[in-house]
Motif scaffolding. Structure first.
Motif, PDB file in Angstrom:
ATOM      1  N   LYS A  69       0.872  -1.169   0.062  1.00 50.72           N
ATOM      2  CA  LYS A  69       0.167  -0.073   0.006  1.00 50.72           C
ATOM      3  C   LYS A  69       0.870   1.193  -0.116  1.00 50.72           C
ATOM      4  N   GLY A  70       0.645   2.289  -1.015  1.00 51.10           N
ATOM      5  CA  GLY A  70       1.257   3.544  -1.002  1.00 51.10           C
ATOM      6  C   GLY A  70       2.618   3.225  -1.966  1.00 51.10           C
ATOM      7  N   TYR A  71       3.051   2.054  -2.291  1.00 47.99           N
ATOM      8  CA  TYR A  71       4.253   1.965  -3.208  1.00 47.99           C
ATOM      9  C   TYR A  71       4.138   1.464  -4.629  1.00 47.99           C
ATOM     10  N   ILE A  72       2.799   1.495  -5.193  1.00 46.79           N
ATOM     11  CA  ILE A  72       2.444   0.940  -6.585  1.00 46.79           C
ATOM     12  C   ILE A  72       2.012   2.558  -6.987  1.00 46.79           C
ATOM     13  N   LEU A  73       2.789   2.792  -7.977  1.00 47.33           N
ATOM     14  CA  LEU A  73       2.359   4.156  -8.704  1.00 47.33           C
ATOM     15  C   LEU A  73       2.058   3.584 -10.063  1.00 47.33           C
ATOM     16  N   ARG A  74       0.779   4.282 -10.551  1.00 47.80           N
ATOM     17  CA  ARG A  74       0.146   4.147 -11.836  1.00 47.80           C
ATOM     18  C   ARG A  74       0.257   5.310 -12.698  1.00 47.80           C
ATOM     19  N   PRO A  75       1.341   5.639 -13.216  1.00 43.51           N
ATOM     20  CA  PRO A  75       1.576   6.844 -14.046  1.00 43.51           C
ATOM     21  C   PRO A  75       0.638   7.382 -14.933  1.00 43.51           C
ATOM     22  N   LEU A  76      -0.117   6.573 -15.685  1.00 47.24           N
ATOM     23  CA  LEU A  76      -1.001   7.169 -16.610  1.00 47.24           C
ATOM     24  C   LEU A  76      -2.334   7.593 -15.906  1.00 47.24           C
ATOM     25  N   SER A  77      -2.701   7.103 -14.797  1.00 49.09           N
ATOM     26  CA  SER A  77      -3.982   7.566 -14.208  1.00 49.09           C
ATOM     27  C   SER A  77      -3.685   8.174 -12.968  1.00 49.09           C
ATOM     28  N   ALA A  78      -2.503   8.427 -12.534  1.00 53.63           N
ATOM     29  CA  ALA A  78      -2.043   8.966 -11.174  1.00 53.63           C
ATOM     30  C   ALA A  78      -2.743  10.188 -10.440  1.00 53.63           C
ATOM     31  N   LYS A  79      -3.440  11.125 -11.556  1.00 53.09           N
ATOM     32  CA  LYS A  79      -3.789  12.318 -10.965  1.00 53.09           C
ATOM     33  C   LYS A  79      -5.335  11.816 -10.607  1.00 53.09           C
ATOM     34  N   LEU A  80      -5.818  10.867 -11.111  1.00 50.80           N
ATOM     35  CA  LEU A  80      -7.200  10.591 -10.529  1.00 50.80           C
ATOM     36  C   LEU A  80      -7.135   9.438  -9.391  1.00 50.80           C
ATOM     37  N   LEU A  81      -5.880   9.195  -8.819  1.00 51.97           N
ATOM     38  CA  LEU A  81      -5.970   8.222  -7.790  1.00 51.97           C
ATOM     39  C   LEU A  81      -5.214   9.016  -6.452  1.00 51.97           C
ATOM     40  N   ALA A  82      -5.304   8.339  -5.400  1.00 54.86           N
ATOM     41  CA  ALA A  82      -4.532   8.900  -4.235  1.00 54.86           C
ATOM     42  C   ALA A  82      -3.128   8.940  -4.519  1.00 54.86           C
ATOM     43  N   GLU A  83      -2.397   9.950  -3.791  1.00 55.12           N
ATOM     44  CA  GLU A  83      -1.024  10.115  -3.884  1.00 55.12           C
ATOM     45  C   GLU A  83      -0.292   9.240  -3.229  1.00 55.12           C
ATOM     46  N   THR A  84       0.781   8.583  -4.169  1.00 56.96           N
ATOM     47  CA  THR A  84       1.534   7.500  -3.400  1.00 56.96           C
ATOM     48  C   THR A  84       2.595   7.948  -2.642  1.00 56.96           C
ATOM     49  N   ILE A  85       3.294   7.005  -1.811  1.00 54.71           N
ATOM     50  CA  ILE A  85       4.526   7.502  -1.058  1.00 54.71           C
ATOM     51  C   ILE A  85       5.572   8.326  -1.933  1.00 54.71           C
ATOM     52  N   PRO A  86       5.850   7.653  -3.055  1.00 55.24           N
ATOM     53  CA  PRO A  86       7.077   8.480  -3.828  1.00 55.24           C
ATOM     54  C   PRO A  86       6.687   9.775  -4.262  1.00 55.24           C
ATOM     55  N   GLU A  87       5.264   9.979  -4.421  1.00 56.45           N
ATOM     56  CA  GLU A  87       4.801  11.304  -4.945  1.00 56.45           C
ATOM     57  C   GLU A  87       4.991  12.278  -3.598  1.00 56.45           C
ATOM     58  N   GLN A  88       4.692  11.598  -2.482  1.00 51.58           N
ATOM     59  CA  GLN A  88       4.575  12.591  -1.252  1.00 51.58           C
ATOM     60  C   GLN A  88       5.910  12.985  -0.950  1.00 51.58           C
ATOM     61  N   ASN A  89       7.142  12.024  -1.165  1.00 51.10           N
ATOM     62  CA  ASN A  89       8.078  12.234  -0.464  1.00 51.10           C
ATOM     63  C   ASN A  89       9.048  13.096  -1.638  1.00 51.10           C
ATOM     64  N   GLY A  90       8.494  13.364  -2.899  1.00 55.82           N
ATOM     65  CA  GLY A  90       9.344  13.984  -3.923  1.00 55.82           C
ATOM     66  C   GLY A  90       9.993  13.353  -4.803  1.00 55.82           C
ATOM     67  N   GLN A  91      10.043  12.029  -4.803  1.00 57.40           N
ATOM     68  CA  GLN A  91      10.719  11.398  -5.777  1.00 57.40           C
ATOM     69  C   GLN A  91      10.320  11.334  -7.004  1.00 57.40           C
ATOM     70  N   VAL A  92       8.843  11.486  -7.099  1.00 55.39           N
ATOM     71  CA  VAL A  92       8.171  11.653  -8.370  1.00 55.39           C
ATOM     72  C   VAL A  92       7.368  12.951  -8.284  1.00 55.39           C
ATOM     73  N   ASP A  93       7.486  13.845  -9.479  1.00 54.11           N
ATOM     74  CA  ASP A  93       6.519  14.874  -9.483  1.00 54.11           C
ATOM     75  C   ASP A  93       5.254  14.447 -10.152  1.00 54.11           C
ATOM     76  N   ARG A  94       4.201  14.664  -9.278  1.00 55.01           N
ATOM     77  CA  ARG A  94       3.022  14.318  -9.580  1.00 55.01           C
ATOM     78  C   ARG A  94       2.198  15.173 -10.766  1.00 55.01           C
ATOM     79  N   GLU A  95       2.909  16.389 -10.911  1.00 55.45           N
ATOM     80  CA  GLU A  95       2.327  17.418 -12.085  1.00 55.45           C
ATOM     81  C   GLU A  95       2.989  16.728 -13.081  1.00 55.45           C
ATOM     82  N   LYS A  96       3.944  16.059 -13.453  1.00 57.38           N
ATOM     83  CA  LYS A  96       4.139  15.379 -14.822  1.00 57.38           C
ATOM     84  C   LYS A  96       3.744  13.837 -14.784  1.00 57.38           C
ATOM     85  N   LEU A  97       2.712  13.552 -14.150  1.00 56.60           N
ATOM     86  CA  LEU A  97       2.045  12.183 -14.353  1.00 56.60           C
ATOM     87  C   LEU A  97       0.565  12.651 -15.093  1.00 56.60           C
TER      88      LEU A  97
END
Length: 331
Positions: free
Chosen positions: A138-166
């Motif tokens: 839980k929290g460690y599975i990112l789905r980049p193509l639909s990420a903006k429609l789903l809850a933030e994942t841990i890598p987005e929360q800690n800045g490893q991934v830029d949610r705005e570019k998903l």
């Protein structure tokens, strides 16, 4: 599981289809260290994933998971789809196994090409939640193509991934993915297709029969379900009859020389017959007659048939049974 101060490492599940390919490219575009894993069973191969890896240069690990997969397939917690496809538990198992690789090799999170709403059973919000829960990730599975429609994942929360570019893609259409593919210069990708034998009616009938009539099964026995005509002769005996020369070759490739009985019509072109696990004398006679019925041998005269058992070969004579007379036994 990582630090925002270093280049994040992401491990993705790759089928080799357009969506999983794009998911890897979207994250690589952000500067992440991206790799893929593809799991193999007799029900689906890694061929498309291998091609996607060659096309994109994203490293790929391929692992066979038959023992884990068959155990899940016999008793999927969430049940089956229309056929023998346990989509939600299949995804949960793959993520759990990918999670083991993630921890073993120091990746920060997992990702996939799943698109919200694309598949009615496995890509709804409840099913995605189910997969996270039962994979233990839980929290460690990112789905980049639909990420903006789903809850933030841990890598987005800690800045490893830029949610705005998903992305926020949803539904069964592919226009957004095709446009995105163009931006990456991606032109050679497979047309959408299930690719999983478990969703096919004919294969599922054979697999269900296999499960009902024996306990454990081998990987080779599952591969045999793909080839020829299958007849349930008795609760203990099944016959496989090749349809083509390629079928005949495949049946011989996967049969067990220490247990199975091979039937070969002598002197006439015809199919290879296989009794997986053998059979009693009456089953062998019936199987031989069925094989002669599908051969070029005379239909009303005794025909020699070679029966190859683990202990040796014998020749018997039988008269053909017409295919129409045994259609009721066919799976």
């Amino acid at each position: 599981m990582g630090s925002p101060h270093k280049k994040a490492r992401a491990l993705g599940l790759c089928s080799g289809g357009l969506d999983s390919t794009l998911a890897g490219l979207v994250l690589r575009e952000q500067g992440l260290d991206v790799e893929w894993v593809a799991f193999e069973t007799p029900f689906f191969s890694s061929a498309k994933a291998r091609k996607a890896s060659r096309t994109t240069g994203i490293p790929l690990t391929v692992r066979s998971i038959f023992p884990d997969y068959i155990a899940m397939l016999r008793h999927p917690r969430a049940g089956y789809g229309k056929q023998m496809n346990p989509c939600m538990d299949c995804h949960a198992l793959m993520f759990r196994l990918a999670g083991e690789i993630m921890r073993e090799k120091g990746f920060d999170f997992l990702f996939s090409g799943e698109v919200l709403g694309q598949r009615p059973m496995s890509q709804t919000k409840p099913s995605l939640h189910y997969v996270e829960k039962h994979s233990g990730l839980k929290g460690y599975i990112l789905r980049p193509l639909s990420a903006k429609l789903l809850a933030e994942t841990i890598p987005e929360q800690n800045g490893q991934v830029d949610r705005e570019k998903l992305l926020g893609i949803s539904g069964r259409g592919r226009k957004d993915q095709i446009r995105l593919a163009e931006t990456f210069g991606l032109t050679d990708y497979p047309a959408p297709a299930g690719g999983c034998l478990l969703a096919e009616k004919g294969f599922s009938v054979r697999l269900r029969d296999l499960f009902e009539h024996q306990g454990d099964c081998t990987e080779e026995e599952v591969h045999l379900l793909k080839f020829g005509r299958h007849f349930r002769l008795t609760p203990r005996a099944k016959l496989i009859v090749g349809r083509t020369e390629q079928d005949n070759a495949s049946i011989l490739t996967y049969h067990n020389r220490e247990r199975d009985v091979v039937i070969d019509v002598k002197d006439y072109p015809g199919p290879v017959g296989l009794l997986p696990g053998g059979g009693d004398e009456s089953s062998v006679l019936l199987a031989a007659s069925i094989c002669v019925g599908y051969s070029k041998a005379p239909k009303l005269s005794p025909v020699d048939v070679v029966v190859k058992r683990p202990e040796g070969e014998t020749t018997i004579q039988v008269i053909a049974i017409p295919p129409d007379d045994v259609r009721k036994l066919m799976m």
